[in-house]
Design an enzyme around this catalytic site. Structure first.
Site, PDB file in Angstrom:
ATOM      1  N   SER A  57      -6.910  -2.474   8.592  1.00 10.71           N
ATOM      2  CA  SER A  57      -8.114  -2.544   8.756  1.00 10.71           C
ATOM      3  C   SER A  57      -8.953  -3.165  10.064  1.00 10.71           C
ATOM      4  CB  SER A  57      -7.892  -2.902   7.370  1.00 10.71           C
ATOM      5  OG  SER A  57      -9.419  -2.712   6.742  1.00 10.71           O
ATOM      6  N   ASP A  95      -6.536   4.045   5.329  1.00 11.34           N
ATOM      7  CA  ASP A  95      -6.423   2.038   5.704  1.00 11.34           C
ATOM      8  C   ASP A  95      -5.487   1.667   5.600  1.00 11.34           C
ATOM      9  OD1 ASP A  95      -6.893  -0.552   5.667  1.00 11.34           O
ATOM     10  OD2 ASP A  95      -8.750  -0.008   4.287  1.00 11.34           O
TER      11      ASP A  95
END
Length: 296
Positions: free
Chosen positions: A41, A155
């Site tokens: 991320s 993510d």
């Protein structure tokens, strides 16, 4: 002083991940040689840009952002998979950094994403840098998932918020992990922001909730039910943060770094990129505090 080689692990956390820049700045200033980076991320974004040698350009840009600039970077997807496409963000990064291949970077780099079809980690250690980053930053329900062949990617923080495992075979002197989903409250003996988090919480949540509501009304999107205290985005965001905190603890118990630099999750909300200068400074100060304590 002989420089020590470092494997650097940078965790997920939205705008909180801007502290990674401050940590990197401290390491570079103090003669550490970062030879390997693994991130997911925001950690993948900052780590990848540093590996490409363009972190200063990114920092110069991100510290100029205000709330209006943050809103302008959000491009509605009109898709049930996520509110935003993320194309504007990636295009801006391409403008700052240029197209890069991971295997051509001067620093070993791995971005971690999650395959939602089978629940497994996906490690990007070759191919397009920004394709890897885009997959790694696909926060559930916020950014649309990324499709690669038959795989649907989200993510990396969903399954491994602080991805130490990709660095386990590194032949470096020390592994340093940075986790930005630590236990609140924010109280670490470091100078606090000009306005404290407690004073800003309600206003910031209201601001972002109103922005989401305005976007939903403007484009006739279905509204989500919420109570008076917390809107849809706040509930979702806090659930993800708590989940990632628990997962990070379990992962780091299995793959312990030599040094952990940890920030409580209430240092900033995930969308507060307009507070970049403060968060970068906090990262630098915390690195000074922790690494001086470990005498490395």
């Amino acid at each position: 002083m002989t420089s020590k080689s470092v494997s650097l692990v940078l965790g997920s956390g939205g705008a909180r991940g801007l502290v990674h820049i401050g940590v990197i700045d401290w390491l570079v200033e103090h003669n550490y040689k970062i030879e390997s980076i693994a991130g997911c991320s925001m950690g993948a974004l900052v780590g990848g840009i540093y590996a490409a040698g363009k972190l200063d350009a990114y920092k110069d840009w991100v510290v100029t952002l205000d709330k209006g600039d943050v809103i302008k970077m959000l491009d509605l997807s009109f898709s049930p998979g996520g509110l935003f496409k993320g194309d504007k963000i990636i295009n801006k990064l391409l403008e700052l950094v240029g197209r890069q291949k991971i295997e051509k970077l001067p620093i070993n780099f791995t971005a971690v994403a999650t395959n939602i079809e089978n629940g497994k980690e996906v490690w990007f250690s070759e191919g397009s840098l920004f394709d890897a980053i885009r997959a790694s930053i696909a926060v559930p329900l916020v950014f649309t998932p990324v499709t690669r062949g038959k795989h649907v990617l989200l993510d990396g923080g969903v399954i491994n918020p602080v991805p130490i495992a990709p660095t386990m075979s590194d032949m470096t002197d020390i592994t340093i992990a940075v986790n930005v989903d630590g236990e609140p409250p924010y109280d670490h003996g470091i100078e606090k922001f000009s306005a404290t988090i407690e004073e800003q919480d309600k206003d910031e949540e209201n601001w972002f909730s109103k922005m989401i509501d305005e976007l939903q009304e403007r484009f006739n999107l279905d509204k989500f039910e919420s109570n008076e205290q917390l809107g849809f985005y706040e509930v979702m965001s806090r659930c993800i943060e708590i989940m990632q905190q628990s997962i990070a603890k379990m992962k780091m118990a299995a793959y312990a770094p030599d040094i952990l630099i940890e920030f409580p999750r209430d240092i900033a909300h995930t969308y507060e990129f307009y507070r970049a200068e403060e968060l970068i400074k906090l990262g630098y100060e915390k690195a000074e505090q922790e690494l001086s304590k470990h005498n490395v």
